[in-house]
Design a protein around this motif. Structure first.
Motif, PDB file in Angstrom:
ATOM      1  N   ALA A   1       1.414   1.742   0.952  1.00 13.19           N
ATOM      2  CA  ALA A   1       2.362   1.985   2.043  1.00 13.19           C
ATOM      3  C   ALA A   1       1.987   3.263   2.786  1.00 13.19           C
ATOM      4  O   ALA A   1       1.553   4.255   2.177  1.00 13.19           O
ATOM      5  CB  ALA A   1       3.771   2.097   1.492  1.00 13.19           C
TER       6      ALA A   1
ATOM      7  N   ASP B   1       3.736   6.365   1.480  1.00 14.94           N
ATOM      8  CA  ASP B   1       3.208   6.827   0.199  1.00 14.94           C
ATOM      9  C   ASP B   1       1.906   7.592   0.401  1.00 14.94           C
ATOM     10  O   ASP B   1       1.660   8.620  -0.243  1.00 14.94           O
ATOM     11  CB  ASP B   1       2.977   5.639  -0.736  1.00 14.94           C
TER      12      ASP B   1
ATOM     13  N   ARG C   1       4.895  -5.286  -4.075  1.00 12.74           N
ATOM     14  CA  ARG C   1       5.112  -3.907  -3.639  1.00 12.74           C
ATOM     15  C   ARG C   1       6.001  -3.842  -2.391  1.00 12.74           C
ATOM     16  O   ARG C   1       6.746  -2.878  -2.212  1.00 12.74           O
ATOM     17  CB  ARG C   1       3.775  -3.206  -3.421  1.00 12.74           C
ATOM     18  N   LYS C   2       5.952  -4.878  -1.590  1.00 10.97           N
ATOM     19  CA  LYS C   2       6.864  -4.949  -0.448  1.00 10.97           C
ATOM     20  C   LYS C   2       8.307  -5.082  -0.939  1.00 10.97           C
ATOM     21  O   LYS C   2       9.223  -4.412  -0.424  1.00 10.97           O
ATOM     22  CB  LYS C   2       6.500  -6.141   0.438  1.00 10.97           C
TER      23      LYS C   2
ATOM     24  N   ARG D   1       9.465  -1.755  -2.315  1.00 11.97           N
ATOM     25  CA  ARG D   1       9.829  -0.773  -1.268  1.00 11.97           C
ATOM     26  C   ARG D   1      11.185  -1.092  -0.655  1.00 11.97           C
ATOM     27  O   ARG D   1      11.986  -0.196  -0.430  1.00 11.97           O
ATOM     28  CB  ARG D   1       8.743  -0.769  -0.180  1.00 11.97           C
ATOM     29  N   THR D   2      11.447  -2.350  -0.391  1.00 10.95           N
ATOM     30  CA  THR D   2      12.680  -2.700   0.318  1.00 10.95           C
ATOM     31  C   THR D   2      13.896  -2.728  -0.605  1.00 10.95           C
ATOM     32  O   THR D   2      14.972  -2.262  -0.235  1.00 10.95           O
ATOM     33  CB  THR D   2      12.549  -4.070   1.002  1.00 10.95           C
TER      34      THR D   2
ATOM     35  N   ARG E   1      13.585   1.110  -3.018  1.00 11.78           N
ATOM     36  CA  ARG E   1      13.443   2.395  -2.340  1.00 11.78           C
ATOM     37  C   ARG E   1      14.287   2.483  -1.076  1.00 11.78           C
ATOM     38  O   ARG E   1      14.276   3.474  -0.375  1.00 11.78           O
ATOM     39  CB  ARG E   1      11.966   2.647  -1.989  1.00 11.78           C
TER      40      ARG E   1
ATOM     41  N   ARG F   1       9.309  -0.081   4.796  1.00  8.10           N
ATOM     42  CA  ARG F   1       7.928   0.292   5.076  1.00  8.10           C
ATOM     43  C   ARG F   1       6.954  -0.574   4.297  1.00  8.10           C
ATOM     44  O   ARG F   1       7.294  -1.231   3.362  1.00  8.10           O
ATOM     45  CB  ARG F   1       7.700   1.780   4.784  1.00  8.10           C
TER      46      ARG F   1
END
Length: 315
Positions: A9, A12, A303-304, A307-308, A311, A315
């Motif tokens: 990202a 990151d 990982r998407k 992130r959503t 976190r 992004r």
């Protein structure tokens, strides 16, 4: 000089650049040093183990109980499906053996969290009148582990046709395991957060992709290849089990996409392994390179979601 590319990202990368700059380094320089260290020493400088950041000790305890509950339910179904006289019991129980190893690994890796969970603590008064915390899990998990391992041995470690006495012994072992499992479940917290359920789902998906990467990156010794292949088999089923525990959320579409991509990775690796074995039987070299980007695509989707959902960003 070789070049290594990795997708991360943007945010990151920016954060990592600031940290490394403060230490007089850069992203490319730091990773070059890590690669050189691994090449020179044959060791990994540190292990990065994905830990759900939003999960408290009680929820780790509950997840451990659920993983053993999945194994127990699988053994019960198998015991009902088996009949005396069959000779393929070892093959039928292979997946459950893998699940047993996975549950045991989870408990071992998270022992501090599981046995430190407030939900399973009780106060014990010693002779001098002082009170101390006592972990009920440390007392009851061994009984559950013993019962499940015994049930597996009844069908997995005999090369002769299955006998009625084997199934009766398995049933007795499962009865003991059921009592231990229920006592552990009674200690679990009532409701678990959606964030923790998603976090465990993501952890399982990342574990599956790690196993897939190790398997396909290059030749492995036969023992290690078998280890990671069975690990992949167990963790892919764990992804499905964790998915069921997540329930309905606003990230359902993303979660379902991850499940589908992990399944695609498993199917492609199974097909690749069949081709690899056929290739090895016809060539002096016993390695056939894995083709395609299914692992990278699945990793990007996981990982998407991370992130959503965890976190709080897009992004």
């Amino acid at each position: 000089m070789a070049q290594i590319n990795a997708r991360v990202a943007d945010e990151d990368k920016e954060k990592a650049e600031k940290v490394l700059k403060a230490h007089g380094s850069s992203v490319s320089g730091y990773f070059a040093s890590v690669i050189e260290y691994i090449a020179d020493t044959g060791a990994i400088p540190f292990e990065i183990k994905q830990k759900p950041k939003l999960v408290n000790f009680d929820e780790v305890y509950a997840e451990a109980v659920e993983k053993f509950a999945d194994l127990y339910n699988g053994l019960v179904l198998m015991s009902k499906a088996m009949q005396p006289g069959i000779t393929d019991q070892w093959e039928r129980s292979r997946a459950l053996c893998n699940d047993h190893s996975l549950a045991m690994s989870f408990l071992q890796e998270n022992e501090r969290y599981v046995y430190g969970a407030p939900c399973q603590m009780e106060k014990v008064t010693t002779g001098d009148g002082s009170q101390h915390d006592f972990s009920l899990g440390r007392e009851r998990f061994p009984a559950l582990k013993t019962g499940l391992a015994h049930a597996l041995r009844c069908i997995n470690f005999n090369s002769r046709p299955l006998d009625r006495s084997d199934l009766d012994e398995m049933s007795e072992a499962l009865s003991g395991a059921e009592a231990a499992l229920q006592s552990l479940r009674d200690l679990s917290p009532g409701e678990r957060s959606i964030e923790s359920r998603i976090a465990f789902f993501i952890t399982a998906a990342l574990d599956a992709l790690q196993a897939a990467k190790v398997l396909t990156d290059g030749p492995n010794e036969a023992f290690m290849f078998h280890h990671w292949f069975t690990r992949l088999d167990a963790v892919c089923r764990d992804v499905v089990a964790c998915h069921k525990r997540v329930g309905s959320t606003k990230w359902d579409a993303q979660i379902q996409l991850v499940v589908e991509h992990v399944a695609t990775v498993k199917n492609q690796i199974d097909e690749w392994n069949r081709k690899r074995l056929d290739f090895a039987s016809q060539n002096s070299s016993n390695w056939l390179a894995f083709q395609g980007n299914a692992i990278d695509v699945a990793d990007e989707q996981v990982r998407k979601l991370q992130r959503t959902a965890l976190r709080g960003g897009s992004r």
